[in-house]
Design a protein around this motif. Structure first.
Motif, PDB file in Angstrom:
ATOM      1  N   ASP A   4       0.860  -1.173   0.000  1.00 41.96           N
ATOM      2  CA  ASP A   4       0.000   0.000   0.000  1.00 41.96           C
ATOM      3  C   ASP A   4       0.900   1.228   0.000  1.00 41.96           C
ATOM      4  O   ASP A   4       2.124   1.108   0.059  1.00 41.96           O
ATOM      5  CB  ASP A   4      -0.920   0.000   1.218  1.00 41.96           C
ATOM      6  CG  ASP A   4      -1.970  -1.105   1.161  1.00 41.96           C
ATOM      7  OD1 ASP A   4      -2.362  -1.501   0.043  1.00 41.96           O
ATOM      8  OD2 ASP A   4      -2.396  -1.574   2.226  1.00 41.96           O
ATOM      9  N   ALA A   5       0.309   2.405  -0.054  1.00 41.28           N
ATOM     10  CA  ALA A   5       1.124   3.619  -0.100  1.00 41.28           C
ATOM     11  C   ALA A   5       0.435   4.763   0.610  1.00 41.28           C
ATOM     12  O   ALA A   5      -0.793   4.870   0.588  1.00 41.28           O
ATOM     13  CB  ALA A   5       1.416   4.017  -1.548  1.00 41.28           C
ATOM     14  N   MET A   6       1.257   5.608   1.220  1.00 34.37           N
ATOM     15  CA  MET A   6       0.744   6.874   1.769  1.00 34.37           C
ATOM     16  C   MET A   6       1.636   8.007   1.282  1.00 34.37           C
ATOM     17  O   MET A   6       2.861   7.890   1.259  1.00 34.37           O
ATOM     18  CB  MET A   6       0.652   6.837   3.297  1.00 34.37           C
ATOM     19  CG  MET A   6       1.969   6.740   4.028  1.00 34.37           C
ATOM     20  SD  MET A   6       1.741   6.869   5.839  1.00 34.37           S
ATOM     21  CE  MET A   6       1.125   5.225   6.241  1.00 34.37           C
ATOM     22  N   VAL A   7       0.983   9.087   0.862  1.00 35.56           N
ATOM     23  CA  VAL A   7       1.671  10.288   0.415  1.00 35.56           C
ATOM     24  C   VAL A   7       1.417  11.369   1.456  1.00 35.56           C
ATOM     25  O   VAL A   7       0.262  11.711   1.749  1.00 35.56           O
ATOM     26  CB  VAL A   7       1.171  10.745  -0.970  1.00 35.56           C
ATOM     27  CG1 VAL A   7       1.831  12.065  -1.369  1.00 35.56           C
ATOM     28  CG2 VAL A   7       1.446   9.670  -2.012  1.00 35.56           C
ATOM     29  N   LEU A   8       2.489  11.898   2.030  1.00 36.04           N
ATOM     30  CA  LEU A   8       2.367  12.915   3.084  1.00 36.04           C
ATOM     31  C   LEU A   8       2.369  14.297   2.442  1.00 36.04           C
ATOM     32  O   LEU A   8       3.345  14.693   1.808  1.00 36.04           O
ATOM     33  CB  LEU A   8       3.517  12.776   4.078  1.00 36.04           C
ATOM     34  CG  LEU A   8       3.749  11.372   4.653  1.00 36.04           C
ATOM     35  CD1 LEU A   8       4.806  11.419   5.750  1.00 36.04           C
ATOM     36  CD2 LEU A   8       2.465  10.741   5.164  1.00 36.04           C
ATOM     37  N   PRO A  90      -6.756 -10.534   5.336  1.00 35.71           N
ATOM     38  CA  PRO A  90      -6.183 -11.104   4.096  1.00 35.71           C
ATOM     39  C   PRO A  90      -6.078 -10.095   2.964  1.00 35.71           C
ATOM     40  O   PRO A  90      -5.291 -10.295   2.041  1.00 35.71           O
ATOM     41  CB  PRO A  90      -7.164 -12.234   3.765  1.00 35.71           C
ATOM     42  CG  PRO A  90      -7.778 -12.613   5.074  1.00 35.71           C
ATOM     43  CD  PRO A  90      -7.875 -11.329   5.841  1.00 35.71           C
ATOM     44  N   ASN A  91      -6.851  -8.991   3.027  1.00 30.87           N
ATOM     45  CA  ASN A  91      -6.830  -8.005   1.950  1.00 30.87           C
ATOM     46  C   ASN A  91      -5.823  -6.885   2.187  1.00 30.87           C
ATOM     47  O   ASN A  91      -5.706  -5.986   1.364  1.00 30.87           O
ATOM     48  CB  ASN A  91      -8.226  -7.403   1.775  1.00 30.87           C
ATOM     49  CG  ASN A  91      -9.243  -8.436   1.313  1.00 30.87           C
ATOM     50  OD1 ASN A  91      -8.915  -9.313   0.531  1.00 30.87           O
ATOM     51  ND2 ASN A  91     -10.458  -8.339   1.817  1.00 30.87           N
ATOM     52  N   HIS A  92      -5.127  -6.927   3.304  1.00 30.76           N
ATOM     53  CA  HIS A  92      -4.184  -5.871   3.645  1.00 30.76           C
ATOM     54  C   HIS A  92      -2.767  -6.283   3.271  1.00 30.76           C
ATOM     55  O   HIS A  92      -2.345  -7.415   3.522  1.00 30.76           O
ATOM     56  CB  HIS A  92      -4.233  -5.567   5.146  1.00 30.76           C
ATOM     57  CG  HIS A  92      -5.480  -4.858   5.554  1.00 30.76           C
ATOM     58  ND1 HIS A  92      -5.795  -4.636   6.871  1.00 30.76           N
ATOM     59  CD2 HIS A  92      -6.483  -4.318   4.838  1.00 30.76           C
ATOM     60  CE1 HIS A  92      -6.945  -3.993   6.943  1.00 30.76           C
ATOM     61  NE2 HIS A  92      -7.379  -3.789   5.726  1.00 30.76           N
ATOM     62  N   SER A  93      -2.034  -5.351   2.701  1.00 31.40           N
ATOM     63  CA  SER A  93      -0.643  -5.621   2.386  1.00 31.40           C
ATOM     64  C   SER A  93       0.200  -5.565   3.655  1.00 31.40           C
ATOM     65  O   SER A  93      -0.097  -4.809   4.585  1.00 31.40           O
ATOM     66  CB  SER A  93      -0.124  -4.595   1.385  1.00 31.40           C
ATOM     67  OG  SER A  93       1.272  -4.737   1.213  1.00 31.40           O
ATOM     68  N   ALA A  94       1.263  -6.335   3.667  1.00 29.44           N
ATOM     69  CA  ALA A  94       2.189  -6.312   4.803  1.00 29.44           C
ATOM     70  C   ALA A  94       3.167  -5.149   4.722  1.00 29.44           C
ATOM     71  O   ALA A  94       3.894  -4.885   5.684  1.00 29.44           O
ATOM     72  CB  ALA A  94       2.971  -7.621   4.862  1.00 29.44           C
TER      73      ALA A  94
END
Length: 203
Positions: A4-8, A90-94
């Motif tokens: 997943d990704a987060m942009v600050l 199960p749907n969450h990325s590590a």
């Protein structure tokens, strides 16, 4: 590798006179648009900062608490928005890509970080090292469970508001990954913007 990704994108831009970095332009796109493009391949993406109203469909938004509380608080808010407040489903990325919005050439670093992590999956993440040897923690990919653990620890040790991001990451077992020249260059001042060719005229 799934991530997943987060942009600050929630800083005050104090050294730019309050002009929002996210809306500065480079190569015909805003810095926020370029940052979002750099997350290509991510399962879910959250922008932590004001919603400009032009985000791609499916992009999540969040704000650090309180607003302008710094990147450590923003990372915590991003994890919550991505649904990582509890154990992974199960749907969450590590893994989660964490990147500031003010590095217009950051896309070149992301595949290098992913490749290094793929070769060392036992690590807790990988952060970028610039060509002159500087660590850039706001261009890195981190194991979600490790970030959750440290967010909780820093919260209990004095709080996340205005906490240094290096403090948040200090206990993680991280790979230090040299990335392509210029990919960690960021826009903190108008001189930085001029050197990178970033346009100060807002869209």
């Amino acid at each position: 590798m799934d991530f997943d990704a987060m942009v600050l994108a929630g800083g005050k831009s104090s050294r730019l006179g309050g002009v929002p970095k996210a809306q500065l332009r480079y190569g015909g796109a805003t810095l926020l648009q370029r940052a979002l493009a750099a997350t290509r391949g991510a399962g879910r993406v959250v922008v932590v900062g004001p919603d400009p109203g032009t985000l791609p469909d499916g992009t999540l938004t969040a704000r650090e608490d309180p607003s302008f509380a710094g990147p450590a608080a923003a990372i915590a808010a991003g994890l919550l928005a991505l649904g990582h407040s509890q154990s992974l489903s199960p749907n969450h990325s590590a893994w989660v890509l964490v990147m500031a919005c003010d590095m217009p050439l950051a896309a070149a670093a992301v595949p290098v970080l992913l490749q290094e992590l793929s070769a060392h999956p036992e690590s807790e993440g990988a952060l970028s090292i610039s060509s002159d040897g500087r660590k850039q923690p706001l261009l890195g990919i981190y194991r979600v469970s490790a970030l959750q653990r440290e967010v909780q620890a820093v919260s209990e040790e004095g709080g996340l508001a205005n906490a240094a991001v290096f403090r948040l990451l200090a206990r993680l077992d991280l790979l230090a990954v040299p990335v392509p020249e210029g990919s960690t260059d960021d826009v903190d001042t108008w001189d930085d913007a001029a050197a990178l060719g970033v346009d100060g005229d807002l869209p």
